[in-house]
Design a protein around this motif. Structure first.
Motif, PDB file in Angstrom:
ATOM      1  N   ARG A 139       0.073  14.113   1.092  1.00  0.00           N
ATOM      2  CA  ARG A 139       0.113  15.610   0.784  1.00  0.00           C
ATOM      3  C   ARG A 139      -0.918  15.807  -0.433  1.00  0.00           C
ATOM      4  NH1 ARG A 139       5.279  18.140  -1.637  1.00  0.00           N
ATOM      5  NH2 ARG A 139       5.083  16.847  -3.211  1.00  0.00           N
ATOM      6  N   CYS A 140      -1.639  17.036  -0.153  1.00  0.00           N
ATOM      7  CA  CYS A 140      -2.437  17.375  -1.199  1.00  0.00           C
ATOM      8  C   CYS A 140      -2.195  18.983  -1.244  1.00  0.00           C
ATOM      9  CB  CYS A 140      -4.030  17.270  -0.888  1.00  0.00           C
ATOM     10  SG  CYS A 140      -5.117  17.911  -2.145  1.00  0.00           S
ATOM     11  N   GLY A 141      -1.515  19.311  -2.519  1.00  0.00           N
ATOM     12  CA  GLY A 141      -0.803  20.589  -2.668  1.00  0.00           C
ATOM     13  C   GLY A 141       0.067  21.113  -1.607  1.00  0.00           C
ATOM     14  N   ASP A 142      -0.325  22.124  -0.798  1.00  0.00           N
ATOM     15  CA  ASP A 142       0.754  22.396   0.236  1.00  0.00           C
ATOM     16  C   ASP A 142       0.400  22.021   1.588  1.00  0.00           C
ATOM     17  OD1 ASP A 142       2.223  24.142  -1.471  1.00  0.00           O
ATOM     18  OD2 ASP A 142       0.824  25.839  -1.123  1.00  0.00           O
ATOM     19  N   THR A 143      -0.719  20.856   1.641  1.00  0.00           N
ATOM     20  CA  THR A 143      -1.144  20.590   2.924  1.00  0.00           C
ATOM     21  C   THR A 143      -0.916  19.180   3.036  1.00  0.00           C
ATOM     22  OG1 THR A 143      -3.277  21.646   2.707  1.00  0.00           O
ATOM     23  CG2 THR A 143      -3.395  19.944   4.293  1.00  0.00           C
ATOM     24  N   ASP A 177      -7.732  15.084  -3.083  1.00  0.00           N
ATOM     25  CA  ASP A 177      -8.685  15.616  -2.279  1.00  0.00           C
ATOM     26  C   ASP A 177      -8.175  15.679  -1.082  1.00  0.00           C
ATOM     27  OD1 ASP A 177     -11.185  16.212  -1.232  1.00  0.00           O
ATOM     28  OD2 ASP A 177     -12.188  14.155  -1.537  1.00  0.00           O
ATOM     29  N   GLU A 178      -8.156  16.985  -0.805  1.00  0.00           N
ATOM     30  CA  GLU A 178      -7.394  17.474   0.596  1.00  0.00           C
ATOM     31  C   GLU A 178      -8.602  17.282   1.703  1.00  0.00           C
ATOM     32  OE1 GLU A 178      -6.290  21.529   2.686  1.00  0.00           O
ATOM     33  OE2 GLU A 178      -6.709  21.796   0.425  1.00  0.00           O
ATOM     34  N   ARG A 179      -9.675  17.133   1.302  1.00  0.00           N
ATOM     35  CA  ARG A 179     -10.899  16.367   2.466  1.00  0.00           C
ATOM     36  C   ARG A 179     -10.036  15.144   3.161  1.00  0.00           C
ATOM     37  NH1 ARG A 179     -16.802  15.762   1.636  1.00  0.00           N
ATOM     38  NH2 ARG A 179     -16.173  14.126   0.450  1.00  0.00           N
TER      39      ARG A 179
END
Length: 102
Positions: free
Chosen positions: A39-43, A83-85
């Motif tokens: 998970r990255c933040g809410d993603t 890193d959401e990427r």
């Protein structure tokens, strides 16, 4: 006891993140948590790890339903990354415009 589900179209996924996920599974093995995910933040994204007791539910999925529908039924342990990427997958040519040649 656990199975990891990963996809091949996440060009920015780092091995350190996968190792961090595996380490979290090993730490919680005695607590019998059933589902783990990056998970990255809410993603939330892949890879995900499922306890072997969930295999019948995963195998019963049909159509375009993924393992996330099974994961939502359980108290998922999230492993945070910066890193959401890393969670981005490239399913179509239009998605690929966000990538660089590797």
């Amino acid at each position: 006891d656990y199975y990891m589900f990963a996809v091949a179209d996440q060009p920015y996924l780092k091995s350190q993140s996968v190792i961090k996920l595996i380490d979290k599974v090993l730490e919680n093995k005695g607590n019998m948590k059933s589902v783990f995910s990056l998970r990255c933040g809410d993603t939330v994204g892949n890879p995900c790890v499922f306890h072997s007791s969930l295999i019948p539910q995963l195998l019963s999925l049909e159509g375009d339903k993924g393992g996330r529908s099974v994961a939502k039924k359980y108290d998922c342990v999230y492993v945070d990354i910066a890193d959401e990427r890393e969670l981005m997958d490239i399913d179509t040519l239009s998605n690929s415009k966000h990538t660089v040649t590797l």
